[in-house]
Motif scaffolding. Structure first.
Motif, mmCIF file in Angstrom:
data_model
loop_
_atom_site.group_PDB
_atom_site.id
_atom_site.type_symbol
_atom_site.label_atom_id
_atom_site.label_comp_id
_atom_site.label_asym_id
_atom_site.label_seq_id
_atom_site.Cartn_x
_atom_site.Cartn_y
_atom_site.Cartn_z
ATOM 1 N N ARG A 96 -3.862 3.667 -4.987
ATOM 2 C CA ARG A 96 -4.691 2.546 -5.428
ATOM 3 C C ARG A 96 -5.029 1.558 -4.319
ATOM 4 O O ARG A 96 -6.067 0.885 -4.382
ATOM 5 C CB ARG A 96 -3.982 1.788 -6.559
ATOM 6 C CG ARG A 96 -4.002 2.505 -7.882
ATOM 7 C CD ARG A 96 -3.292 1.705 -8.954
ATOM 8 N NE ARG A 96 -1.837 1.853 -8.882
ATOM 9 C CZ ARG A 96 -0.985 1.215 -9.663
ATOM 10 N NH1 ARG A 96 -1.445 0.349 -10.552
ATOM 11 N NH2 ARG A 96 0.316 1.414 -9.553
ATOM 12 N N LEU A 97 -4.153 1.452 -3.308
ATOM 13 C CA LEU A 97 -4.303 0.415 -2.294
ATOM 14 C C LEU A 97 -4.300 1.020 -0.900
ATOM 15 O O LEU A 97 -3.680 2.063 -0.656
ATOM 16 C CB LEU A 97 -3.164 -0.602 -2.399
ATOM 17 C CG LEU A 97 -2.950 -1.259 -3.765
ATOM 18 C CD1 LEU A 97 -1.699 -2.127 -3.736
ATOM 19 C CD2 LEU A 97 -4.163 -2.074 -4.164
ATOM 20 N N THR A 98 -4.978 0.328 0.037
ATOM 21 C CA THR A 98 -5.007 0.803 1.413
ATOM 22 C C THR A 98 -5.138 -0.378 2.368
ATOM 23 O O THR A 98 -5.651 -1.436 2.001
ATOM 24 C CB THR A 98 -6.185 1.773 1.649
ATOM 25 O OG1 THR A 98 -6.160 2.241 3.002
ATOM 26 C CG2 THR A 98 -7.531 1.114 1.378
ATOM 27 N N ARG A 154 -11.244 1.025 8.533
ATOM 28 C CA ARG A 154 -12.525 1.745 8.455
ATOM 29 C C ARG A 154 -12.830 2.146 7.017
ATOM 30 O O ARG A 154 -11.991 2.728 6.331
ATOM 31 C CB ARG A 154 -12.471 2.997 9.337
ATOM 32 C CG ARG A 154 -12.333 2.692 10.813
ATOM 33 C CD ARG A 154 -12.318 3.970 11.627
ATOM 34 N NE ARG A 154 -12.194 3.703 13.057
ATOM 35 C CZ ARG A 154 -12.148 4.652 13.983
ATOM 36 N NH1 ARG A 154 -12.204 5.932 13.623
ATOM 37 N NH2 ARG A 154 -12.037 4.329 15.259
ATOM 38 N N LYS A 155 -14.037 1.839 6.568
ATOM 39 C CA LYS A 155 -14.422 2.121 5.185
ATOM 40 C C LYS A 155 -14.307 3.600 4.856
ATOM 41 O O LYS A 155 -13.929 3.976 3.752
ATOM 42 C CB LYS A 155 -15.845 1.632 4.919
ATOM 43 C CG LYS A 155 -15.956 0.123 4.813
ATOM 44 C CD LYS A 155 -17.350 -0.290 4.381
ATOM 45 C CE LYS A 155 -17.431 -1.798 4.196
ATOM 46 N NZ LYS A 155 -18.773 -2.238 3.744
ATOM 47 N N LYS A 156 -14.608 4.461 5.831
ATOM 48 C CA LYS A 156 -14.598 5.900 5.568
ATOM 49 C C LYS A 156 -13.185 6.423 5.292
ATOM 50 O O LYS A 156 -13.019 7.503 4.726
ATOM 51 C CB LYS A 156 -15.220 6.660 6.745
ATOM 52 C CG LYS A 156 -14.431 6.594 8.038
ATOM 53 C CD LYS A 156 -15.135 7.365 9.139
ATOM 54 C CE LYS A 156 -14.313 7.365 10.434
ATOM 55 N NZ LYS A 156 -13.049 8.093 10.287
ATOM 56 N N ASP A 157 -12.172 5.614 5.681
ATOM 57 C CA ASP A 157 -10.787 6.039 5.468
ATOM 58 C C ASP A 157 -10.182 5.500 4.169
ATOM 59 O O ASP A 157 -9.040 5.821 3.840
ATOM 60 C CB ASP A 157 -9.913 5.572 6.645
ATOM 61 C CG ASP A 157 -10.305 6.216 7.965
ATOM 62 O OD1 ASP A 157 -10.802 7.366 7.929
ATOM 63 O OD2 ASP A 157 -10.119 5.564 9.012
ATOM 64 N N ARG A 158 -10.958 4.708 3.421
ATOM 65 C CA ARG A 158 -10.395 4.054 2.234
ATOM 66 C C ARG A 158 -10.546 4.867 0.964
ATOM 67 O O ARG A 158 -9.790 4.659 0.011
ATOM 68 C CB ARG A 158 -11.070 2.686 2.026
ATOM 69 C CG ARG A 158 -10.855 1.723 3.167
ATOM 70 C CD ARG A 158 -11.616 0.438 2.916
ATOM 71 N NE ARG A 158 -11.719 -0.371 4.128
ATOM 72 C CZ ARG A 158 -12.533 -1.406 4.265
ATOM 73 N NH1 ARG A 158 -13.316 -1.768 3.257
ATOM 74 N NH2 ARG A 158 -12.571 -2.080 5.394
ATOM 75 N N ALA A 187 0.825 -1.208 0.000
ATOM 76 C CA ALA A 187 0.000 0.000 0.000
ATOM 77 C C ALA A 187 0.861 1.260 0.000
ATOM 78 O O ALA A 187 0.518 2.255 -0.645
ATOM 79 C CB ALA A 187 -0.934 -0.006 1.208
ATOM 80 N N ALA A 188 1.992 1.224 0.689
ATOM 81 C CA ALA A 188 2.890 2.383 0.715
ATOM 82 C C ALA A 188 3.494 2.648 -0.658
ATOM 83 O O ALA A 188 3.761 3.802 -1.017
ATOM 84 C CB ALA A 188 3.994 2.166 1.748
ATOM 85 N N LEU A 207 -8.600 0.169 -3.148
ATOM 86 C CA LEU A 207 -8.877 -1.234 -2.829
ATOM 87 C C LEU A 207 -8.268 -1.575 -1.472
ATOM 88 O O LEU A 207 -7.134 -1.211 -1.173
ATOM 89 C CB LEU A 207 -8.311 -2.149 -3.909
ATOM 90 C CG LEU A 207 -8.577 -3.646 -3.716
ATOM 91 C CD1 LEU A 207 -8.964 -4.299 -5.033
ATOM 92 C CD2 LEU A 207 -7.364 -4.363 -3.110
ATOM 93 N N TYR A 208 -9.038 -2.311 -0.669
ATOM 94 C CA TYR A 208 -8.632 -2.668 0.688
ATOM 95 C C TYR A 208 -7.898 -4.013 0.680
ATOM 96 O O TYR A 208 -8.438 -5.019 0.203
ATOM 97 C CB TYR A 208 -9.882 -2.750 1.563
ATOM 98 C CG TYR A 208 -9.663 -3.214 2.985
ATOM 99 C CD1 TYR A 208 -8.582 -2.776 3.746
ATOM 100 C CD2 TYR A 208 -10.585 -4.073 3.591
ATOM 101 C CE1 TYR A 208 -8.407 -3.186 5.057
ATOM 102 C CE2 TYR A 208 -10.421 -4.486 4.897
ATOM 103 C CZ TYR A 208 -9.331 -4.043 5.625
ATOM 104 O OH TYR A 208 -9.162 -4.454 6.927
ATOM 105 N N LEU A 209 -6.673 -4.001 1.180
ATOM 106 C CA LEU A 209 -5.893 -5.226 1.365
ATOM 107 C C LEU A 209 -6.200 -5.763 2.768
ATOM 108 O O LEU A 209 -5.653 -5.302 3.763
ATOM 109 C CB LEU A 209 -4.397 -4.941 1.221
ATOM 110 C CG LEU A 209 -3.936 -4.380 -0.127
ATOM 111 C CD1 LEU A 209 -2.473 -3.964 -0.045
ATOM 112 C CD2 LEU A 209 -4.134 -5.399 -1.227
ATOM 113 N N ASP A 210 -7.109 -6.723 2.840
ATOM 114 C CA ASP A 210 -7.630 -7.201 4.115
ATOM 115 C C ASP A 210 -6.827 -8.414 4.583
ATOM 116 O O ASP A 210 -6.766 -9.440 3.889
ATOM 117 C CB ASP A 210 -9.101 -7.576 3.939
ATOM 118 C CG ASP A 210 -9.771 -7.986 5.244
ATOM 119 O OD1 ASP A 210 -9.104 -7.976 6.297
ATOM 120 O OD2 ASP A 210 -10.973 -8.323 5.204
#
Length: 308
Positions: free
Chosen positions: A212-214, A218-222, A206-207, A226-229
């Motif tokens: 593009r990636l996070t 929290r959804k509000k911070d994305r 993500a860095a 795309l969320y790497l869970d």
């Protein structure tokens, strides 16, 4: 064979009663095929040789839909007393007590779970013999909405990083919106170690691609990233099992595929359904994945060197 409102399926030494096999669990529509409980029995019987290796020895959480996918849903962890005594159970610790999970070790158990309208099987990432030592690591690529191109790009980037770390990996559609990237492990690390490593990998990626990636939980911070869970890599957490059906129109299936299919324009999260997932399973899509998992020590050192 059938007896009034029931059908008896002979599986090895077992006979499994399928009640109301004609009950529609997946209603049809303009863009979706209808499927009955009997259809799901036939699918699971056919896919069992390919699905069971991913289930054996693992506690399950079951997504049950007794009135079909449009009806009420409930998640079942505890095994009901009424389940046949030949079904394997696993009593595992939880905060303040224990839970007795069902373990699916054979085709008869799989069909019994279908009879109970268990649509989706969620499996632990560890096995009962070493319940606190996962032998799978899972990255869940979770897009905002249905942007599968973002999922495809994230998978490409993550696969490249895992290659740099010399960790084997394999992709799987979730049957919902995204992909899971699965890494086989040696089983010598506990959940805290595995999740910490997965988090470091995700944060590194993500860095490098912050637009593009996070890894923001929290959804509000994305934003639209795309969320790497990596949250599934924890004790008592689960991930959808390969070849399990999702409770969505058309009965999509969580399906393994090889890395060289990632750029297939026909690929998407719901690409395979109960109509064609068995054919995909027969192609042995994870043939390149080594049978023995890897320890994380060497990969952790390589990751530290990459991060500087």
């Amino acid at each position: 064979m059938s007896d009034g409102g029931a059908r008896t399926v002979r599986v090895g030494r077992r006979s499994v009663q399928i009640h109301r096999p004609d009950k529609v669990l997946f209603p049809g529509g303009a863009d979706a095929t209808a499927y009955t409980k009997g259809d799901l029995v036939d699918y699971h019987r056919a896919v069992a040789p390919y699905m069971l290796p991913h289930l054996r020895g693992r506690p399950l959480m079951l997504d049950r839909r007794p009135d079909g996918v449009d009806g009420p849903a409930f998640m079942q962890k505890n095994t009901p007393d009424a389940y046949p005594d030949w079904i394997t159970r696993a009593e595992v610790a939880k905060e303040g007590g224990t839970v007795t999970h069902t373990v699916c070790d054979d085709t008869a158990t799989l069909l019994h779970l279908v009879d109970q309208a268990s649509i989706t099987l969620h499996r632990w990432l560890s096995r009962t013999r070493r319940i606190d030592r996962p032998d799978r690591l899972v990255f869940d690529l979770d897009p905002q909405g249905d942007d599968f191109e973002a999922v495809r790009e994230a998978a490409r980037l993550l696969g490249g990083l895992l290659d740099e770390l010399r960790l084997p990996s394999a992709p799987m559609t979730t049957g919902s919106r995204g992909l899971h990237i699965v890494v086989p492990l040696s089983g010598e690390h506990d959940f805290d170690d595995v999740r910490a490593f997965a988090r470091d990998v995700a944060e590194t990626l993500a860095a490098a691609h912050p637009d593009r990636l996070t890894t923001a939980v929290r959804k509000k911070d994305r934003g639209d990233r795309l969320y790497l869970d990596v949250q599934r890599n924890a004790y008592a957490q689960t991930a959808v099992a390969p070849y399990t059906v999702r409770a969505l129109p058309g009965a999509p299936v969580a399906t393994p595929f090889p890395w060289d299919r990632l750029d297939d324009p026909d690929l998407h999260a719901r690409r395979w359904t109960v109509a064609d997932a068995v054919e995909q399973a027969r192609s042995d899509p994870w043939a390149a994945l080594p049978r023995r998992g890897r320890a994380l020590g060497p990969a952790r050192r390589r990751l530290a060197a990459l991060r500087g």
